[in-house]
Design a protein around this motif. Sequence first.
Motif, PDB file in Angstrom:
ATOM      1  N   VAL A 236       5.776   4.599 -19.590  1.00  0.00           N
ATOM      2  CA  VAL A 236       6.158   5.911 -19.777  1.00  0.00           C
ATOM      3  C   VAL A 236       6.004   5.990 -21.296  1.00  0.00           C
ATOM      4  O   VAL A 236       5.884   7.152 -22.101  1.00  0.00           O
TER       5      VAL A 236
ATOM      6  N   ARG B 281       3.561   2.344 -11.491  1.00  0.00           N
ATOM      7  CA  ARG B 281       4.781   1.942 -11.748  1.00  0.00           C
ATOM      8  C   ARG B 281       5.469   1.785 -10.388  1.00  0.00           C
ATOM      9  O   ARG B 281       6.130   0.777 -10.155  1.00  0.00           O
ATOM     10  N   VAL B 282       5.261   2.911  -9.587  1.00  0.00           N
ATOM     11  CA  VAL B 282       6.037   2.909  -8.572  1.00  0.00           C
ATOM     12  C   VAL B 282       5.505   1.840  -7.599  1.00  0.00           C
ATOM     13  O   VAL B 282       6.047   1.096  -6.680  1.00  0.00           O
TER      14      VAL B 282
ATOM     15  N   TRP C 179      22.972  14.092  -4.737  1.00  0.00           N
ATOM     16  CA  TRP C 179      23.131  14.950  -3.650  1.00  0.00           C
ATOM     17  C   TRP C 179      22.394  14.427  -2.369  1.00  0.00           C
ATOM     18  O   TRP C 179      22.156  15.055  -1.550  1.00  0.00           O
TER      19      TRP C 179
ATOM     20  N   PHE D 238       6.844   7.974  -2.626  1.00  0.00           N
ATOM     21  CA  PHE D 238       5.931   8.367  -3.669  1.00  0.00           C
ATOM     22  C   PHE D 238       4.653   7.264  -3.677  1.00  0.00           C
ATOM     23  O   PHE D 238       3.782   7.567  -4.215  1.00  0.00           O
TER      24      PHE D 238
ATOM     25  N   SER E 204      17.585  19.494  -3.090  1.00  0.00           N
ATOM     26  CA  SER E 204      17.987  19.610  -4.626  1.00  0.00           C
ATOM     27  C   SER E 204      18.618  21.041  -4.608  1.00  0.00           C
ATOM     28  O   SER E 204      19.704  21.427  -5.289  1.00  0.00           O
TER      29      SER E 204
ATOM     30  N   ARG F 161      18.719  13.183 -15.574  1.00  0.00           N
ATOM     31  CA  ARG F 161      18.801  11.915 -15.010  1.00  0.00           C
ATOM     32  C   ARG F 161      18.126  11.727 -13.559  1.00  0.00           C
ATOM     33  O   ARG F 161      17.398  10.839 -13.429  1.00  0.00           O
ATOM     34  N   GLU F 162      18.490  12.916 -12.890  1.00  0.00           N
ATOM     35  CA  GLU F 162      17.670  13.255 -11.659  1.00  0.00           C
ATOM     36  C   GLU F 162      16.179  12.967 -12.107  1.00  0.00           C
ATOM     37  O   GLU F 162      15.560  12.315 -11.100  1.00  0.00           O
TER      38      GLU F 162
ATOM     39  N   ALA G 171      14.480  11.596 -14.606  1.00  0.00           N
ATOM     40  CA  ALA G 171      14.444  10.177 -14.677  1.00  0.00           C
ATOM     41  C   ALA G 171      14.201   8.965 -13.688  1.00  0.00           C
ATOM     42  O   ALA G 171      13.561   8.299 -13.571  1.00  0.00           O
ATOM     43  N   ILE G 172      15.101   9.304 -12.605  1.00  0.00           N
ATOM     44  CA  ILE G 172      15.084   8.602 -11.322  1.00  0.00           C
ATOM     45  C   ILE G 172      13.885   8.831 -10.924  1.00  0.00           C
ATOM     46  O   ILE G 172      13.147   7.979 -10.218  1.00  0.00           O
ATOM     47  N   LEU G 173      13.516  10.244 -10.655  1.00  0.00           N
ATOM     48  CA  LEU G 173      11.883  10.628  -9.851  1.00  0.00           C
ATOM     49  C   LEU G 173      11.051   9.879 -10.482  1.00  0.00           C
ATOM     50  O   LEU G 173       9.947   9.396  -9.928  1.00  0.00           O
ATOM     51  N   ARG G 174      11.076  10.112 -11.967  1.00  0.00           N
ATOM     52  CA  ARG G 174       9.889   9.280 -12.740  1.00  0.00           C
ATOM     53  C   ARG G 174      10.100   7.897 -12.278  1.00  0.00           C
ATOM     54  O   ARG G 174       8.742   7.273 -12.276  1.00  0.00           O
ATOM     55  N   SER G 175      10.924   7.258 -12.388  1.00  0.00           N
ATOM     56  CA  SER G 175      10.939   5.516 -12.165  1.00  0.00           C
ATOM     57  C   SER G 175      10.670   5.324 -10.890  1.00  0.00           C
ATOM     58  O   SER G 175       9.856   4.282 -10.475  1.00  0.00           O
ATOM     59  N   VAL G 176      10.588   6.176  -9.849  1.00  0.00           N
ATOM     60  CA  VAL G 176       9.918   5.932  -8.437  1.00  0.00           C
ATOM     61  C   VAL G 176       8.695   6.573  -8.337  1.00  0.00           C
ATOM     62  O   VAL G 176       8.271   6.869  -7.158  1.00  0.00           O
TER      63      VAL G 176
ATOM     64  N   ALA H  32       7.154   9.603  -9.776  1.00  0.00           N
ATOM     65  CA  ALA H  32       6.956  11.225  -9.675  1.00  0.00           C
ATOM     66  C   ALA H  32       6.085  11.154 -11.217  1.00  0.00           C
ATOM     67  O   ALA H  32       6.750  10.755 -12.204  1.00  0.00           O
TER      68      ALA H  32
ATOM     69  N   PRO I 169       4.589  13.657 -14.242  1.00  0.00           N
ATOM     70  CA  PRO I 169       5.313  14.778 -14.724  1.00  0.00           C
ATOM     71  C   PRO I 169       4.712  16.024 -14.281  1.00  0.00           C
ATOM     72  O   PRO I 169       5.420  16.975 -14.260  1.00  0.00           O
TER      73      PRO I 169
ATOM     74  N   GLY J  74      11.333   9.914 -20.349  1.00  0.00           N
ATOM     75  CA  GLY J  74      10.569   8.772 -19.616  1.00  0.00           C
ATOM     76  C   GLY J  74      11.690   8.288 -18.704  1.00  0.00           C
ATOM     77  O   GLY J  74      12.218   8.976 -17.917  1.00  0.00           O
ATOM     78  N   LEU J  75      12.093   7.152 -18.788  1.00  0.00           N
ATOM     79  CA  LEU J  75      13.027   6.594 -17.870  1.00  0.00           C
ATOM     80  C   LEU J  75      14.697   6.484 -18.194  1.00  0.00           C
ATOM     81  O   LEU J  75      15.544   6.163 -17.664  1.00  0.00           O
ATOM     82  N   THR J  76      14.786   6.792 -19.414  1.00  0.00           N
ATOM     83  CA  THR J  76      15.998   6.768 -20.150  1.00  0.00           C
ATOM     84  C   THR J  76      16.430   8.186 -20.653  1.00  0.00           C
ATOM     85  O   THR J  76      16.060   8.161 -21.908  1.00  0.00           O
TER      86      THR J  76
ATOM     87  N   ARG K  77      17.986  10.753 -22.851  1.00  0.00           N
ATOM     88  CA  ARG K  77      18.946  10.663 -24.014  1.00  0.00           C
ATOM     89  C   ARG K  77      19.915  11.879 -23.983  1.00  0.00           C
ATOM     90  O   ARG K  77      19.573  13.065 -24.196  1.00  0.00           O
TER      91      ARG K  77
END
Lengths: 243, 424
Positions: A56, A83-84, A99, A112, B11, B319-320, B322-327, B329, B331, B419-421, B423
Amino acid sequence: MNAPVVDLEDLHFRWPGQAGDCLDIASLRVAAGEHLFLAGPSGSGKSTLLALLGGVALPDAGRLRILGRETARLPAAARDAFRVDHIGFLFQQFNLIPWLPLLDNVLLPCRFSARRRQRALAQAPTLAAEAARLLDHLDLAPALWRQPAARLSVGQQQRAAAARALIGRPELVIADEPTSALDAERQQRFIDLLLGECAAAGATLIFVSHDTRLAAHFPRQLTLDGINRANREPEGRDGRAGT
Amino acid sequence: MTHLPALALRSAWNRRYTLALTLFAIALACALLLGIERLRGDARASFAQAVSGTDLVVGARGSPLQLMLHAVFRLGEPGGEMPWASARAVAALPDVAWTIPLALGDSHRGFPVVGTTGDYFTHFRYGSGEALRLAAGASFAGLFDAVLGADVAERLGYRVGERIVLSHGSGHIEGLAHDDKPFTVTGILARTGTPVDRSVHVGLEAIAAIHLEWQGGAPMPGVRIPAEFVRKFDLAPKTVSALLVGLKQRGAVFAVQRQIAGMPGEPLTGVLPGVALDELWQLTAVAENALLLVSACVVAVGLAGLAAVILAGLEQRRRELAILRSVGARPRDIFLLLAGESLAVTLAGALAGIVLHAGLRLVLSPWLQAQYGIGTAPLSTTLALAPGEWRLLAGVLAAGGLASLLPGYRAYRLSLADGLTPRI
């Protein structure tokens, strides 16, 4: 398969608008199946390194190879897919979408990534069965699986997050302070579980933490300060410690 | 990415209370927009219904619109009177099938009194060709008989046999009373949804009779002619306010109009109801457009509220994201997730607006009918949208699409920066 999973060479990165490099790493190699403990206090460039590994953020100079691929050269969408496909992430806390039921949280990477989906299905007849197997291994009772993540304790959430990082057998698992919200006894148990599952899945693990007491669990240990030249006193260089 | 809509839906369900309120605001705005558009259409339809059976409205030369409004809708100021002889001449034209004379100028407790003949009840047509129907009693036979429109009877609580007194002058300011010559209600008409409902109908001779001792709009001092003696006088009308004309063939309407304009004697005007109404709609268009503009602003406010609610929630959802990005998703997925949510709420709001509008109409239509004589349609046609209404809704959706770009773009920027974190 003897190419290192992570291969950094003379890597430089600075955030836009900052005077000096935030990361300046001469070399870092992590071999396949290796479990590495990377000690880094906050402000040592930990988040930045994770952003680079996750694709990222892009290095300003130097080499960054994951599984032999120069991810910086990939188009943005391909980086997201890479990444995934190959990396499982574990964060400090709030790892799960609050949720979403536990099981669906675990299955997110499979939604994904076709590769993660296929690899999960190679382990079990259905995706749900594979998620269940991992959750079971991580000591999460079936009664919890349909609960929204927010109803679970932090310890339970972190274990579910570990299951999510591991599902579909990514080659690399990156854990960023996953135990910081747990008490000492649970930290111990959690790390044992995580190491066991990574070993079972043959995954390479990079475990980043400021808590050096945890280092003893890992066969290889490094400190970010030790490899990041940007964090050192100037010593005639123009660098200044980044955040 | 077929899982994205499912994820967006779950969501959204998680934030259902705020989103439901926002949706309600958009639904109200859409209902308002539809209501105003529909009301304008109904008002026009209702006016057109009242003259649907009439080919020409004839009166003294003057403003066609004024003649129409006064003769048919009993609105506005009276124009000049036309001589009875001219009315007879028009009725005698070869192409004319029937005429209905109208003598206006008196009122009963705010309701206009229409002096006419029995032809009114046989020839007058409204709506899609319906004839007037008596709900109770009979048409007038005696000199001082009156037939009431449905609203008059209902609002004043009158029944057949009631004795009523007419006043000189129209409108709500009571003029001098013709209290020496009371009328008897002999019949009450069934509801028509036209100005007929608000009228008191009496014979032309009765109008002449109550004005026997009057001159220039006031009773002659010292002259009193008791009701029982009026029959000794000549009660043939001298003038009428207007003449509704039905033709044997509609195609002859322009020819007859020319004949009427060229008739000797007092100059007359023959007005085509449709043409005069078009003139009226041109006049009211400005006000209608202003109303539409206001309701469009209300829609804009609703959509701005939607964007604000989703933007405000975005901070808590970093955060939600960022989590989606990490798996995995992209942009772009994050953008679609947020923009799609806003658009879906707009769409649902518009649909709810259609239903809300239909429901409100169902509840309010009796009141509209009674108060303004605006006829309303049954539920099935209320739910079906006219092309103009589709255009309005399409406009709402387009605006909603634009508004939804805002949270989508903001989430896109945030997910790139975080990104993944995140701020926080």
